[in-house]
Enzyme design. Structure first.
Site, PDB file in Angstrom:
ATOM      1  N   ARG A 119       0.845  -1.204   0.000  1.00  0.00           N
ATOM      2  CA  ARG A 119       0.000   0.000   0.000  1.00  0.00           C
ATOM      3  C   ARG A 119       0.872   1.243   0.000  1.00  0.00           C
ATOM      4  NH1 ARG A 119       1.033   2.258   4.747  1.00  0.00           N
ATOM      5  NH2 ARG A 119       1.248   0.970   6.614  1.00  0.00           N
ATOM      6  N   GLY A 120       0.241   2.389  -0.181  1.00  0.00           N
ATOM      7  CA  GLY A 120       0.942   3.643   0.011  1.00  0.00           C
ATOM      8  C   GLY A 120       1.018   3.988   1.484  1.00  0.00           C
ATOM      9  N   GLY A 121       1.836   4.959   1.826  1.00  0.00           N
ATOM     10  CA  GLY A 121       1.908   5.439   3.197  1.00  0.00           C
ATOM     11  C   GLY A 121       3.083   4.884   3.974  1.00  0.00           C
ATOM     12  N   THR A 158       2.170   2.116  10.181  1.00  0.00           N
ATOM     13  CA  THR A 158       0.967   2.295  10.967  1.00  0.00           C
ATOM     14  C   THR A 158       0.702   1.040  11.792  1.00  0.00           C
ATOM     15  OG1 THR A 158      -1.310   3.143  10.917  1.00  0.00           O
ATOM     16  CG2 THR A 158      -0.754   1.425   9.329  1.00  0.00           C
ATOM     17  N   HIS A 201      -2.317  -1.663  13.451  1.00  0.00           N
ATOM     18  CA  HIS A 201      -3.679  -2.193  13.499  1.00  0.00           C
ATOM     19  C   HIS A 201      -3.791  -3.099  14.714  1.00  0.00           C
ATOM     20  CE1 HIS A 201      -4.420  -0.542   9.616  1.00  0.00           C
ATOM     21  NE2 HIS A 201      -3.649  -1.387   8.973  1.00  0.00           N
ATOM     22  N   ILE A 229      -5.364   6.210   6.405  1.00  0.00           N
ATOM     23  CA  ILE A 229      -5.743   5.712   5.082  1.00  0.00           C
ATOM     24  C   ILE A 229      -4.475   5.308   4.334  1.00  0.00           C
ATOM     25  CG2 ILE A 229      -6.862   6.265   2.883  1.00  0.00           C
ATOM     26  CD1 ILE A 229      -8.464   8.427   4.368  1.00  0.00           C
ATOM     27  N   CYS A 283       2.567   6.935  10.988  1.00  0.00           N
ATOM     28  CA  CYS A 283       2.401   7.504   9.647  1.00  0.00           C
ATOM     29  C   CYS A 283       3.592   8.370   9.230  1.00  0.00           C
ATOM     30  CB  CYS A 283       1.098   8.291   9.540  1.00  0.00           C
ATOM     31  SG  CYS A 283      -0.366   7.274   9.858  1.00  0.00           S
TER      32      CYS A 283
END
Length: 336
Positions: free
Chosen positions: A186-188, A191, A193, A256, A288
């Site tokens: 994914r991008g970013g 992060t 979860h 996101i 992030c």
């Protein structure tokens, strides 16, 4: 038409009672397009991140295979195509937009181009250099902890569930708090979860004509879904001019991270309902990759009121998703 104010409770009932056949025909807002919703958050059930990733990849690969198959078959061809994929009902089942609703066990993930420096603990552990190598954006193969699409090949004669069950993931790197870390596509940046966080993976074909073939538009729509959902709880969620996600003041409440293949989206967003915010501690990660900004949750922002359950939040988020994307949301198979 079901009144808008009742939709979250209907979705809550469907999520909690998967066997209720009557709920399968509930018509939500905006009957322009159907998105099939697969829930994995029933009765406190949590799904390992790797399994959630595998579901996404298999649904994606299945859909891409069907699209390739359809393109290669002339109108005169009979029921079956060259790859063993049916061109009638099976294609209709595979070539559909979906939303996966999940709650994960603890995990950290790095986006495809994320900087390992944002795993701040690496500077304080003895084998930091070795772990950096395994986590590097350049690392591939068996020595890597990268979840990449080449590891996941859809097989037509096996069910999605069978293939998820048989997936053999790469070994993870572990943070000092015992949480596994993977690099994904994914991008970013980095992060977290974990429990009491609603994770939503929309698998939408932006080229189908129902949406816009524009990832920036899609990102803004996702932000709008979250802002509207938070508004239902009296929380003023806002966009940031520089950083993605949804914020309350200087603190991020929803992250996101997106990806797409042939305009079919994967990955998605995570809304902090009541997670352990210590997991975002800057001695472990820079959330992030943004320094000087904090993280918050719905529970924090409405501390004087009872915290809604994950199922209740999911109902509101689905309601707002239907509004923003002008789609009917239809319950589908449960994820395990």
């Amino acid at each position: 038409m079901v009144p808008n104010r009742y939709i979250p409770s209907l979705w809550k009932r469907k999520i909690l009672q998967q066997s209720s056949a009557s709920c399968a025909n509930i018509i939500l807002r905006h009957c322009y397009h159907t998105i099939h919703v697969h829930s994995g958050i029933n009765s406190g059930h949590k799904i390992d991140y790797v399994r959630g990733w595998a579901y996404q990849q298999l649904f994606l690969e299945q859909r891409l295979a069907v699209k390739r198959n359809i393109q290669s078959i002339s109108e005169e061809t009979a029921s079956f195509g060259s790859n063993g994929i049916r061109t009638d009902d099976d294609c209709n089942t595979a070539d559909r937009d979906r939303i996966l609703l999940l709650e994960h066990h603890h995990v950290y993930t790095l986006g495809r181009g994320a900087n390992e420096d944002n795993l701040t603990f690496l500077d304080s552990v003895e084998n930091g250099m070795e772990l950096r190598k395994k986590l590097s954006r350049k690392s591939r193969g068996v020595e890597s902890c990268r979840l990449e699409s080449s590891r996941m090949v859809w097989t037509p004669n096996l069910s999605i569930q069978e293939q998820v069950d048989s997936f053999n993931p790469p070994s993870a790197v572990y943070a000092p708090n015992g949480v596994p870390i993977y690099r994904i596509e994914r991008g970013g940046e980095v992060t977290y979860h974990g429990p009491s966080q609603l994770v939503v993976y929309p698998l939408l074909d932006l080229s189908s004509g129902h949406f816009k073939k524009d990832l920036h538009w899609y990102l803004r729509c996702i932000e709008e879904v979250l802002i509207r959902a938070l508004h239902e709880y009296g929380i003023d969620g806002v966009r940031d001019d520089i950083n993605t996600g949804v914020w309350v003041g200087q603190k991020k409440i929803a992250a996101i991270g997106l990806s797409s293949a042939r305009w079919i989206t994967t990955h998605g967003f995570a809304l902090n309902v009541d997670p352990d915010l210590n997991m975002f501690d800057t001695s472990v990660i820079t959330p992030c990759g943004i320094q000087g900004r904090g993280v918050t949750s719905i529970a924090n922002e409405i501390s004087s009121k009872p915290t809604p359950t994950l199922q209740e939040i999911a109902g509101v988020v689905l309601d707002k998703f239907g509004e923003v994307f002008e789609s009917t949301l239809q319950p589908s198979e449960h994820l395990m």
